[in-house]
Design a protein around this motif. Sequence first.
Motif, short mmCIF file in Angstrom:
data_model
loop_
_atom_site.label_atom_id
_atom_site.label_comp_id
_atom_site.label_asym_id
_atom_site.label_seq_id
_atom_site.Cartn_x
_atom_site.Cartn_y
_atom_site.Cartn_z
N ASN A 57 7.36 0.68 -0.09
CA ASN A 57 7.83 0.71 -1.82
C ASN A 57 6.80 0.24 -2.64
OD1 ASN A 57 9.60 -1.54 -3.21
ND2 ASN A 57 10.26 0.38 -3.71
N ALA A 58 6.41 1.16 -3.41
CA ALA A 58 5.01 1.02 -4.12
C ALA A 58 5.28 0.16 -5.56
CB ALA A 58 4.30 2.26 -4.37
N THR A 59 6.14 -0.93 -5.36
CA THR A 59 6.39 -1.55 -6.68
C THR A 59 5.84 -3.26 -6.35
OG1 THR A 59 8.54 -2.29 -6.06
CG2 THR A 59 8.39 -0.24 -7.29
N TYR A 65 1.16 -0.40 -4.98
CA TYR A 65 1.48 0.02 -6.28
C TYR A 65 1.02 1.46 -6.78
CZ TYR A 65 -3.33 -2.09 -7.00
OH TYR A 65 -4.53 -2.32 -6.89
N VAL A 66 1.40 1.96 -7.65
CA VAL A 66 1.01 3.26 -8.08
C VAL A 66 -0.19 2.93 -9.30
CG1 VAL A 66 1.67 5.39 -9.12
CG2 VAL A 66 3.15 4.44 -7.55
N ILE A 71 -0.57 6.03 -4.70
CA ILE A 71 -0.17 4.70 -4.17
C ILE A 71 -1.53 4.11 -3.52
CG2 ILE A 71 1.04 3.73 -2.37
CD1 ILE A 71 3.12 5.85 -2.85
N THR A 72 -1.71 3.02 -4.05
CA THR A 72 -2.72 2.19 -3.49
C THR A 72 -2.52 0.78 -3.17
OG1 THR A 72 -5.19 1.54 -4.35
CG2 THR A 72 -3.38 1.37 -6.00
N LEU A 90 -3.63 9.96 6.88
CA LEU A 90 -2.45 9.17 6.45
C LEU A 90 -1.81 9.80 5.23
CD1 LEU A 90 -1.05 6.19 6.15
CD2 LEU A 90 -2.66 5.52 4.12
N GLN A 91 -0.24 9.72 5.44
CA GLN A 91 0.57 10.34 4.47
C GLN A 91 1.45 9.09 4.14
OE1 GLN A 91 2.04 13.50 3.58
NE2 GLN A 91 3.40 12.29 2.53
N ILE A 92 1.60 8.93 2.86
CA ILE A 92 2.33 7.56 2.19
C ILE A 92 3.70 8.14 1.69
CG2 ILE A 92 2.64 5.57 0.83
CD1 ILE A 92 -0.58 5.59 1.18
#
Length: 275
Positions: A57-59, A65-66, A71-72, A90-92
């Motif tokens: 959850n890239a928050t 985070y995006v 996404i990093t 890698l697949q996120i």
Amino acid sequence: MKKLIMSLLASAMVLSMAACGNTPASNDGSQESASGSTGEGSSFTTVVEGKLTMATNATFPPYEYVEGGNITGIDAEIAAAIAGKLGLELQIDDMQFTAITESIKNGKADIGLAGMTVTPDRQEEVDFTVSYATGIQVVIVTEDSSITSVDDLLAEGANHKVGVQLNTTGDMFTTDDVEGAGKGEVIRYDKGADAVQALKTGKVDCVVIDNEPAKAFVAENEGLKVLETEYAVEDYAAAMSKDNPALYEAVNTALQELIADGTIQGIIDKYIKAE
Ligand code: GLN
């Protein structure tokens, strides 16, 4: 104290799992997924052949985070390092925090990395790798707040509105300690950032959230501060399926090696500067 004990208990379980190795029932080969190999004789299957599919959850800066459409963050880099060791790409996949364990259980993701705290409840759903970082639940308030410590929040008759991110440990703890104990109200948001907005607009009196995202949110929003007292100390680990012991073993071994050779600390230090 309850949190500390819970956290210690969870750590002890992770450690004992690491010590005895993971020994679930043998893989019956019924998985539809493709197989991969570490090249050391151990083979495993992943959801998509040749890929390590990570649910997150890239928050949750600086863990995920995006930035610039990608996404990093710490977890993304740790997953990339694990994938690299296993010869996988890698697949996120970005999703709601609550969907992460489900996607692992439903065979849609191989690994969940999301600053996820090891808890006994979650350990019933998924297996956790060794812990790679410590998280601390902290309290964000406005600079002029009357709440000055965790004790103020949990005091008899405190009656504060507490903002949390849905289904996180901040939610679980305050649901028990604040709402369950009749000492206030818990208001749940899909994202930590939404809880912080609610604090800025006076809809909640404080936000209980992990320390690193808390620091990031406070840096971005004027008039907020993080209280010095800690609510709970926790262990972050990667969540994996209980039904894929070969992949668990490969990932957990890779992560242990990356911890031992300093790679993980190097990644963490890149994102979290010493104070
Ligand atoms: N560490 C907290 C938990 O596991 C929050 C994680 C998150 O919001 N990504 O519940």
